[in-house]
Design a protein around this motif. Structure first.
Motif, PDB file in Angstrom:
ATOM      1  N   TYR A   1       0.914  -1.086   0.174  1.00 56.50           N
ATOM      2  CA  TYR A   1      -0.150  -0.105   0.091  1.00 56.50           C
ATOM      3  C   TYR A   1       0.982   1.167  -0.080  1.00 56.50           C
ATOM      4  O   TYR A   1       1.941   1.206   0.737  1.00 56.50           O
ATOM      5  N   THR A   2       0.218   2.209  -0.813  1.00 59.70           N
ATOM      6  CA  THR A   2       1.197   3.615  -0.984  1.00 59.70           C
ATOM      7  C   THR A   2       0.133   4.655  -0.797  1.00 59.70           C
ATOM      8  O   THR A   2      -0.833   4.517  -1.336  1.00 59.70           O
ATOM      9  N   SER A   3       0.374   5.581  -0.062  1.00 62.85           N
ATOM     10  CA  SER A   3      -0.176   6.945  -0.019  1.00 62.85           C
ATOM     11  C   SER A   3       0.475   8.016  -0.059  1.00 62.85           C
ATOM     12  O   SER A   3       1.655   7.919  -0.524  1.00 62.85           O
ATOM     13  N   ASP A   4      -0.159   9.281  -0.109  1.00 60.49           N
ATOM     14  CA  ASP A   4       0.522  10.307  -0.496  1.00 60.49           C
ATOM     15  C   ASP A   4      -0.091  11.509   0.469  1.00 60.49           C
ATOM     16  O   ASP A   4      -1.230  11.428   0.973  1.00 60.49           O
ATOM     17  N   THR A   5       0.675  12.459   0.965  1.00 58.48           N
ATOM     18  CA  THR A   5       0.184  13.373   1.858  1.00 58.48           C
ATOM     19  C   THR A   5       1.013  14.733   1.620  1.00 58.48           C
ATOM     20  O   THR A   5       2.236  14.735   2.061  1.00 58.48           O
ATOM     21  N   PRO A   6       0.495  15.659   1.080  1.00 57.89           N
ATOM     22  CA  PRO A   6       1.411  16.980   1.076  1.00 57.89           C
ATOM     23  C   PRO A   6       1.615  17.814   2.086  1.00 57.89           C
ATOM     24  O   PRO A   6       2.372  18.752   1.959  1.00 57.89           O
ATOM     25  N   VAL A   7       0.988  17.666   3.211  1.00 58.39           N
ATOM     26  CA  VAL A   7       1.086  18.616   4.458  1.00 58.39           C
ATOM     27  C   VAL A   7       2.064  17.920   5.416  1.00 58.39           C
ATOM     28  O   VAL A   7       2.451  16.623   5.394  1.00 58.39           O
ATOM     29  N   VAL A   8       2.239  18.316   6.461  1.00 61.24           N
ATOM     30  CA  VAL A   8       3.003  17.764   7.565  1.00 61.24           C
ATOM     31  C   VAL A   8       1.964  17.077   8.501  1.00 61.24           C
ATOM     32  O   VAL A   8       1.558  17.530   9.574  1.00 61.24           O
ATOM     33  N   PRO A   9       1.847  16.017   8.194  1.00 57.77           N
ATOM     34  CA  PRO A   9       0.918  15.365   9.300  1.00 57.77           C
ATOM     35  C   PRO A   9       1.602  14.598  10.577  1.00 57.77           C
ATOM     36  O   PRO A   9       3.090  14.343  10.457  1.00 57.77           O
ATOM     37  N   THR A  10       1.109  14.392  11.503  1.00 54.98           N
ATOM     38  CA  THR A  10       1.642  14.081  12.714  1.00 54.98           C
ATOM     39  C   THR A  10       2.265  12.706  12.705  1.00 54.98           C
ATOM     40  O   THR A  10       3.137  12.447  13.288  1.00 54.98           O
ATOM     41  N   ASP A  11       1.734  11.841  11.843  1.00 53.77           N
ATOM     42  CA  ASP A  11       2.014  10.212  12.012  1.00 53.77           C
ATOM     43  C   ASP A  11       3.194   9.975  10.803  1.00 53.77           C
ATOM     44  O   ASP A  11       3.191   8.941  10.611  1.00 53.77           O
ATOM     45  N   ILE A  12       3.957  11.002  10.244  1.00 51.24           N
ATOM     46  CA  ILE A  12       4.810  10.335   9.186  1.00 51.24           C
ATOM     47  C   ILE A  12       6.185  11.044   9.648  1.00 51.24           C
ATOM     48  O   ILE A  12       6.569  12.274  10.159  1.00 51.24           O
ATOM     49  N   GLY A  13       7.129   9.814   9.601  1.00 55.56           N
ATOM     50  CA  GLY A  13       8.401  10.374   9.795  1.00 55.56           C
ATOM     51  C   GLY A  13       9.194   9.631   8.669  1.00 55.56           C
ATOM     52  O   GLY A  13       8.824   9.734   7.468  1.00 55.56           O
ATOM     53  N   PHE A  14      10.438   9.093   9.156  1.00 56.92           N
ATOM     54  CA  PHE A  14      11.374   8.569   7.913  1.00 56.92           C
ATOM     55  C   PHE A  14      12.243   7.762   8.340  1.00 56.92           C
ATOM     56  O   PHE A  14      12.665   7.769   9.600  1.00 56.92           O
ATOM     57  N   ARG A  15      12.883   6.966   7.433  1.00 55.30           N
ATOM     58  CA  ARG A  15      13.993   6.174   7.632  1.00 55.30           C
ATOM     59  C   ARG A  15      15.070   6.587   6.610  1.00 55.30           C
ATOM     60  O   ARG A  15      14.937   7.512   5.686  1.00 55.30           O
ATOM     61  N   TYR A  16      16.213   6.256   6.601  1.00 55.80           N
ATOM     62  CA  TYR A  16      17.495   6.602   5.709  1.00 55.80           C
ATOM     63  C   TYR A  16      18.089   5.379   5.311  1.00 55.80           C
ATOM     64  O   TYR A  16      18.095   4.210   6.066  1.00 55.80           O
TER      65      TYR A  16
END
Length: 192
Positions: free
Chosen positions: A165-180
């Motif tokens: 599953y893939t989504s997109d979110t253009p704003v700064v949502p509270t539940d999105i972080g990142f890995r590197y």
């Protein structure tokens, strides 16, 4: 180096909240519900990209966000499993909206590894739930500025938990972080 104001993590703590809040105070203290042991959330995709570049400079290696395909490979392995742990669903295996109250952490997000079954065939933790994650893969030319987001979170349902599953979110949502990804010197990639 000084941080750009747009790189500071910002969150909306309730659905009713009209404004985002900084995750830490001007004095450098975390607001209630957040700690340095938790995943970083509330950052934009460009900010996550800059954070990777910053780390890469310090390491003297290429550091970047994973592509959608790299993220999926880390989650699904070679057998194209539905979830990082396999094909069977159980709402206690990862932190998602349906996770029973007795398994939910007291804070907004779980500490890394709090759901040990949420482990990929490569040993990568929390790819299924807890925090959704930015990738470097754009959503396409028609959606300029939108990037593919992978994984599920405490705020999303089972639908987002599927590794494909893939989504997109253009704003700064509270539940999105990142890995590197740290690229290896021989041209390969290191663990996320």
């Amino acid at each position: 180096a000084t941080r750009r104001p747009e790189d500071l993590p910002r969150v909306r703590l309730t659905p009713e909240a009209l404004r985002y809040r900084d995750v830490w105070t001007e004095g450098g203290e975390f607001i209630a519900g957040f700690s340095p042991a938790q995943p970083v959330v509330g950052v934009t995709q460009p900010s996550a990209t800059r954070s990777c570049a910053w780390l890469g400079e310090r390491l003297g290696r290429v550091c970047r966000l994973p592509t959608m395909y790299e993220w999926e490979k880390a989650a699904r392995g070679v057998d194209a499993r539905e979830f990082p742990w396999g094909d069977g669903f159980d709402d206690t295996f990862a932190l998602i909206a349906e996770t029973p109250a007795e398994r939910r952490p007291a804070t907004f997000f779980a500490l890394p590894g709090a759901f040990p079954i949420d482990r990929s065939p490569y040993g990568v933790l929390d790819l299924g739930g807890n925090v959704r994650e930015w990738t470097s893969t754009p959503f396409g030319p028609e959606k300029r500025g939108f990037f593919k987001v992978k994984g599920a979170s405490a705020a999303t349902t089972r639908r987002s938990l599927y590794s494909a599953y893939t989504s997109d979110t253009p704003v700064v949502p509270t539940d999105i972080g990142f890995r590197y990804v740290v690229e290896m010197e021989a041209g390969g990639s290191g663990a996320m």
